[in-house]
Write a protein that holds these residues in place. Structure first.
Motif, PDB file in Angstrom:
ATOM      1  N   THR A  51     -87.018  19.095  23.830  1.00 23.02           N
ATOM      2  CA  THR A  51     -87.257  17.659  23.796  1.00 23.02           C
ATOM      3  C   THR A  51     -88.760  17.411  23.752  1.00 23.02           C
ATOM      4  O   THR A  51     -89.513  17.963  24.563  1.00 23.02           O
ATOM      5  N   ILE A  52     -89.182  16.584  22.801  1.00 19.32           N
ATOM      6  CA  ILE A  52     -90.601  16.273  22.638  1.00 19.32           C
ATOM      7  C   ILE A  52     -90.889  14.832  23.028  1.00 19.32           C
ATOM      8  O   ILE A  52     -91.894  14.532  23.669  1.00 19.32           O
ATOM      9  N   LYS A  53     -89.990  13.927  22.643  1.00 18.61           N
ATOM     10  CA  LYS A  53     -90.140  12.512  22.954  1.00 18.61           C
ATOM     11  C   LYS A  53     -89.016  12.076  23.888  1.00 18.61           C
ATOM     12  O   LYS A  53     -87.865  12.511  23.750  1.00 18.61           O
ATOM     13  N   SER A  54     -89.325  11.214  24.850  1.00 22.96           N
ATOM     14  CA  SER A  54     -88.284  10.667  25.707  1.00 22.96           C
ATOM     15  C   SER A  54     -87.344   9.807  24.870  1.00 22.96           C
ATOM     16  O   SER A  54     -87.745   9.195  23.877  1.00 22.96           O
ATOM     17  N   ALA A  55     -86.086   9.785  25.247  1.00 18.42           N
ATOM     18  CA  ALA A  55     -85.078   9.023  24.514  1.00 18.42           C
ATOM     19  C   ALA A  55     -84.169   8.315  25.513  1.00 18.42           C
ATOM     20  O   ALA A  55     -83.925   8.812  26.618  1.00 18.42           O
ATOM     21  N   VAL A  56     -83.675   7.141  25.125  1.00 13.41           N
ATOM     22  CA  VAL A  56     -82.847   6.322  26.007  1.00 13.41           C
ATOM     23  C   VAL A  56     -81.443   6.219  25.429  1.00 13.41           C
ATOM     24  O   VAL A  56     -81.265   5.940  24.237  1.00 13.41           O
ATOM     25  N   VAL A  57     -80.442   6.452  26.264  1.00 11.22           N
ATOM     26  CA  VAL A  57     -79.044   6.210  25.913  1.00 11.22           C
ATOM     27  C   VAL A  57     -78.395   5.499  27.094  1.00 11.22           C
ATOM     28  O   VAL A  57     -78.941   5.479  28.201  1.00 11.22           O
ATOM     29  N   SER A  58     -77.237   4.915  26.857  1.00 13.27           N
ATOM     30  CA  SER A  58     -76.592   4.119  27.897  1.00 13.27           C
ATOM     31  C   SER A  58     -75.127   4.503  28.014  1.00 13.27           C
ATOM     32  O   SER A  58     -74.478   4.836  27.022  1.00 13.27           O
ATOM     33  N   VAL A  80     -95.945  16.460  29.197  1.00 14.05           N
ATOM     34  CA  VAL A  80     -95.785  15.783  30.477  1.00 14.05           C
ATOM     35  C   VAL A  80     -96.187  14.318  30.387  1.00 14.05           C
ATOM     36  O   VAL A  80     -95.755  13.494  31.195  1.00 14.05           O
ATOM     37  N   ALA A  81     -97.005  13.943  29.399  1.00 17.17           N
ATOM     38  CA  ALA A  81     -97.385  12.535  29.239  1.00 17.17           C
ATOM     39  C   ALA A  81     -96.152  11.666  29.008  1.00 17.17           C
ATOM     40  O   ALA A  81     -96.107  10.515  29.457  1.00 17.17           O
ATOM     41  N   GLU A  82     -95.141  12.190  28.307  1.00 13.81           N
ATOM     42  CA  GLU A  82     -93.906  11.433  28.096  1.00 13.81           C
ATOM     43  C   GLU A  82     -93.210  11.179  29.424  1.00 13.81           C
ATOM     44  O   GLU A  82     -92.677  10.096  29.668  1.00 13.81           O
ATOM     45  N   VAL A  83     -93.204  12.168  30.305  1.00 11.01           N
ATOM     46  CA  VAL A  83     -92.587  12.011  31.621  1.00 11.01           C
ATOM     47  C   VAL A  83     -93.367  10.981  32.430  1.00 11.01           C
ATOM     48  O   VAL A  83     -92.788  10.123  33.106  1.00 11.01           O
ATOM     49  N   GLU A  84     -94.673  11.054  32.368  1.00 15.13           N
ATOM     50  CA  GLU A  84     -95.527  10.158  33.150  1.00 15.13           C
ATOM     51  C   GLU A  84     -95.238   8.701  32.837  1.00 15.13           C
ATOM     52  O   GLU A  84     -95.151   7.857  33.730  1.00 15.13           O
ATOM     53  N   ARG A  85     -95.066   8.393  31.567  1.00 14.30           N
ATOM     54  CA  ARG A  85     -94.841   7.001  31.180  1.00 14.30           C
ATOM     55  C   ARG A  85     -93.470   6.506  31.631  1.00 14.30           C
ATOM     56  O   ARG A  85     -93.284   5.316  31.879  1.00 14.30           O
ATOM     57  N   GLN A 105     -98.292   6.395  20.124  1.00 14.24           N
ATOM     58  CA  GLN A 105     -97.126   6.896  20.828  1.00 14.24           C
ATOM     59  C   GLN A 105     -97.498   7.782  22.004  1.00 14.24           C
ATOM     60  O   GLN A 105     -96.689   7.969  22.918  1.00 14.24           O
ATOM     61  N   ASP A 106     -98.701   8.332  22.004  1.00 16.18           N
ATOM     62  CA  ASP A 106     -99.169   9.193  23.086  1.00 16.18           C
ATOM     63  C   ASP A 106    -100.658   8.951  23.304  1.00 16.18           C
ATOM     64  O   ASP A 106    -101.497   9.686  22.776  1.00 16.18           O
ATOM     65  N   PRO A 107    -101.030   7.927  24.079  1.00 13.06           N
ATOM     66  CA  PRO A 107    -102.452   7.590  24.254  1.00 13.06           C
ATOM     67  C   PRO A 107    -103.278   8.715  24.858  1.00 13.06           C
ATOM     68  O   PRO A 107    -104.493   8.750  24.667  1.00 13.06           O
ATOM     69  N   LEU A 108    -102.628   9.652  25.566  1.00 13.84           N
ATOM     70  CA  LEU A 108    -103.404  10.702  26.228  1.00 13.84           C
ATOM     71  C   LEU A 108    -103.963  11.727  25.254  1.00 13.84           C
ATOM     72  O   LEU A 108    -104.762  12.577  25.654  1.00 13.84           O
ATOM     73  N   ILE A 109    -103.584  11.676  23.967  1.00 13.72           N
ATOM     74  CA  ILE A 109    -104.255  12.582  23.032  1.00 13.72           C
ATOM     75  C   ILE A 109    -105.676  12.097  22.756  1.00 13.72           C
ATOM     76  O   ILE A 109    -106.483  12.840  22.207  1.00 13.72           O
ATOM     77  N   ASP A 110    -105.984  10.837  23.127  1.00 12.19           N
ATOM     78  CA  ASP A 110    -107.366  10.344  23.166  1.00 12.19           C
ATOM     79  C   ASP A 110    -108.120  10.670  21.879  1.00 12.19           C
ATOM     80  O   ASP A 110    -109.093  11.416  21.874  1.00 12.19           O
ATOM     81  N   LEU A 111    -107.662  10.092  20.790  1.00 13.22           N
ATOM     82  CA  LEU A 111    -108.273  10.350  19.480  1.00 13.22           C
ATOM     83  C   LEU A 111    -109.732   9.916  19.469  1.00 13.22           C
ATOM     84  O   LEU A 111    -110.079   8.811  19.862  1.00 13.22           O
TER      85      LEU A 111
END
Length: 662
Positions: free
Chosen positions: A55-62, A82-87, A372-378
């Protein structure tokens, strides 16, 4: 129907996505559980996720269970993501922390449990893979009590652990009460009195006490099972619905929520994933980031179109063109947020396109990934126009490379990965430039003072001038100039934990001739302040001085006792600082610290030194001042300075000599 926003968290390969599939199947959302190996899972939607099996991106299901609508967020387990988990952490009502019955408590598992307890997020524990050879109930419980928390409450036992037919056997009512009362009595006076007096406790009373203490993070119920065979999944689902607290919030109250994920739609539009804690937002509502043109709310498997998103729910918002991850919806949500709970990226690398003509397209593509991932800090070097990104590890680099090739058609290579250091202010420095003087090329007066701040305080801006002494746009321009300048200190690293105070200000009001023509050459603009603030701040920073600090990891190393004499010299050569070794039979345990830049080298050396029997856990601990010659960041800088170290006086001299100052 009550709702619950649930996260599934674990170390990589613990089985999170497989558990998600089983929960969806048990709830009737899907006909058959998908397979990670076959790339047929519901939440791993990216082709790259299906191909790599992670898994690379968090995903939502219901799904619905026992009268509760569960919005389940499947998160990555690999530490590079881990940035995905943090958010996600800031939007959860509860969590399921997974532990492998075979691999046991791993490095990321420990980090996640500490974070959940620090944030006060209630969590159940699911011990997965009881059907695998080597699985053991007693050993798993001992390891979790020692390395996670002793506040564990088993909800049953296993039968046939280590065999394909292994199953979870819930405690019957009498056994459950007998297990719960001694563990819960410490935080419940009624149960304590019953325990002391040997008075019978009703199963309902014990279950209510368990739910209450779980919600307060005092205990963590433990379930055993297998996400592959489905063993224990039904009991876990019941525990999710009955032991974790449902979402709260008043749908008629003031709007308060947060954006935790951003995607791009088929037409390139931004899709914001948001959780509302209070109030309701509707289609056509106007927010600071734009007007909402579409809402989808997660319910019964997927997101369905809706006219509104109410408190306690998760949904997607379309139309917010300027939205960013972490932006509030209405008022900022109460309580601790997820952001900042994990260490920032400690690596960086320059991204080079295979074809020089792709430079512009590459920067645009990386900017979209940074949404989508601000922590890559372009960042982009002003001298060489080379983009650089912050990274957690080599796997993240591989994923970015593949994403750029497959989604944007851009081939890239990464230069050598380097460690991201930071600079800390040593003393106090001040400087100023006064308008209409020979040394000042801009129509602005700026005085700044910089001083150290408390560790972990970040950058704080203060004023010693009247807020009304000049237009607000000029103060904003000074702030922008200060913020940009602190991204590159005297040796090129970002400066943090400091206080910057504006001590002097001045400007020339708008000038015009008698016939009404605006005279730009005699009128101050925001650009004057935006350009002057970096000059002044660099002089103040040079007077204050900085030191370079590198990220240091805390490690725990288990090696065969007879390999200790070979491992210790290697640790010393890699600048590791081990504590006293602890010998437990044939195994030796070493705790200590090591520079983040040396962790990979240690991982490479250990197999040969320990016959492949070493176990290494390492995680970020702190920044520590570099004792050797401080490294200088000679590229990927946000500023036009050259030299080693950077020289603000040289910058000022060259700027005064350059063309087009006004």
């Amino acid at each position: 129907m009550a709702s619950l926003n649930l996260g599934i968290l674990a170390h990589v390969d613990a089985g999170k996505t497989s558990l998600t599939e089983r929960l969806l199947h048990a709830a009737g959302v899907i006909d058959e559980p998908g397979s990670v190996d076959r790339g047929s899972t519901r939440t791993d939607t990216l082709e790259l996720e299906r191909r790599r099996g992670i898994t690379i991106k968090s995903a939502v299901v219901s799904f619905a269970v026992h009268g509760v609508t569960v919005n389940l967020i499947d998160t990555p387990g690999h530490p590079d993501f881990v940035a995905e988990v943090e958010r996600v952490l800031g939007v959860l009502d509860g969590a399921v922390l997974m532990v492998s019955a075979v691999e046991g408590v791993q490095a990321q598992t420990r980090v996640l449990m500490r974070t959940l307890r620090r944030l006060g997020i209630p969590a159940l524990v699911f011990v997965n893979k009881i059907d695998r050879p080597g699985a053991g109930e007693a050993g798993a419980l001992r390891a979790m009590a020692a390395r996670l928390t002793p506040a564990l409450v088993p909800m049953g036992t296993t039968s046939g652990a280590g065999d394909r037919d292994a199953r979870f056997v819930p405690f019957d009512r009498e056994r459950l009460v007998a297990e719960l009362v001694p563990r819960l009595a410490e935080h419940d006076d009624d149960l304590l009195a019953a325990f002391v007096d040997d008075t019978a406790v009703a199963p309902q009373q014990a279950r209510r006490a368990l739910a209450a203490q779980t919600a307060r993070c005092l205990v963590h119920p433990v379930f055993f099972g297998s996400a592959i065979t489905g063993a224990g999944v039904a009991e876990l689902a019941e525990g999710v619905a009955t032991l974790l607290p449902a979402s709260g919030g008043d749908p008629d109250g003031p709007v308060s929520g947060t954006v935790f994920k951003i995607e791009r739609g088929a037409a390139g539009e931004r899709i914001a994933y948001a959780r509302l804690f209070s109030g309701t937002v509707r289609v056509r509502d106007r927010l600071p980031a734009g007007r909402i043109t579409g809402i989808r709310v997660f319910d019964d498997g997927d997101a369905a179109p809706s006219g509104a998103l109410a408190a306690g729910r998760i949904g997607t918002l379309v139309g917010l063109r300027d939205v960013r991850i972490g932006d509030p919806i209405g008022a900022p949500p109460p309580g601790p947020a997820g952001r900042g709970q994990f260490a920032p990226p400690s690596l960086e690398s320059v991204v080079v396109p295979d074809h020089p003509g792709d430079r512009g397209a590459l920067y645009a593509a990386l900017a979209q990934l940074a949404e989508q991932d601000p922590l890559i800090d372009l960042r982009q070097d002003d001298r060489d126009a080379e983009p650089a990104v912050s990274l957690y590890g080599e796997v993240q680099k591989e994923v970015i490379t593949t994403t750029l090739a497959e989604e944007f058609g851009i081939g890239v290579t990464f230069r050598e990965t380097t460690t991201l250091c930071v600079e800390r202010v040593v003393g106090t420095g001040s400087a100023e430039e006064v308008i209409d003087t020979a040394t000042n090329p801009f129509l602005a007066t700026v005085g700044l003072r910089i001083a150290p701040g408390p560790p972990g305080s970040g950058v704080r801006l203060a004023l010693e001038v009247e807020l009304g002494s000049m237009p607000p746009a000029f103060f904003t321009a000074v702030r922008d100039g200060v913020t940009a300048t602190l991204r590159r200190g005297l040796r090129g690293w970002q400066v943090g934990d400091c206080v910057v105070t504006m001590t002097r200000s001045g400007y020339w009001a708008r000038q015009s001739h008698s016939h009404g023509t605006f005279d730009k050459s005699m009128s101050s603009t925001a650009t004057d302040f935006r350009n002057l603030a970096p000059l002044v701040l660099r002089r103040a920073l040079a007077e204050a001085g900085t030191t370079v600090h590198e990220p240091v990891h805390r490690f725990r190393l288990e090696v065969p006792a007879d390999a200790l004499v070979a491992v210790l010299p290697v640790l010393a050569r890699l600048d590791g600082v081990p504590g006293p070794p602890r010998v437990d039979g044939t195994t030796c345990v070493i705790d200590g610290e090591i520079p983040a830049a040396r962790v990979h080298a240690l991982e490479q050396r250990l197999p040969a030194l320990t016959r492949g029997e070493a176990l290494l856990d390492a995680e970020f601990a702190r920044y520590l001042q570099v004792r050797r010659r401080p490294p200088t960041r000679v590229s990927t800088a946000s500023g036009p300075l050259d030299g080693d170290p950077l020289d603000p006086d040289d910058y000022l001299r060259r700027l005064r000599q350059g063309p087009g100052l006004r």
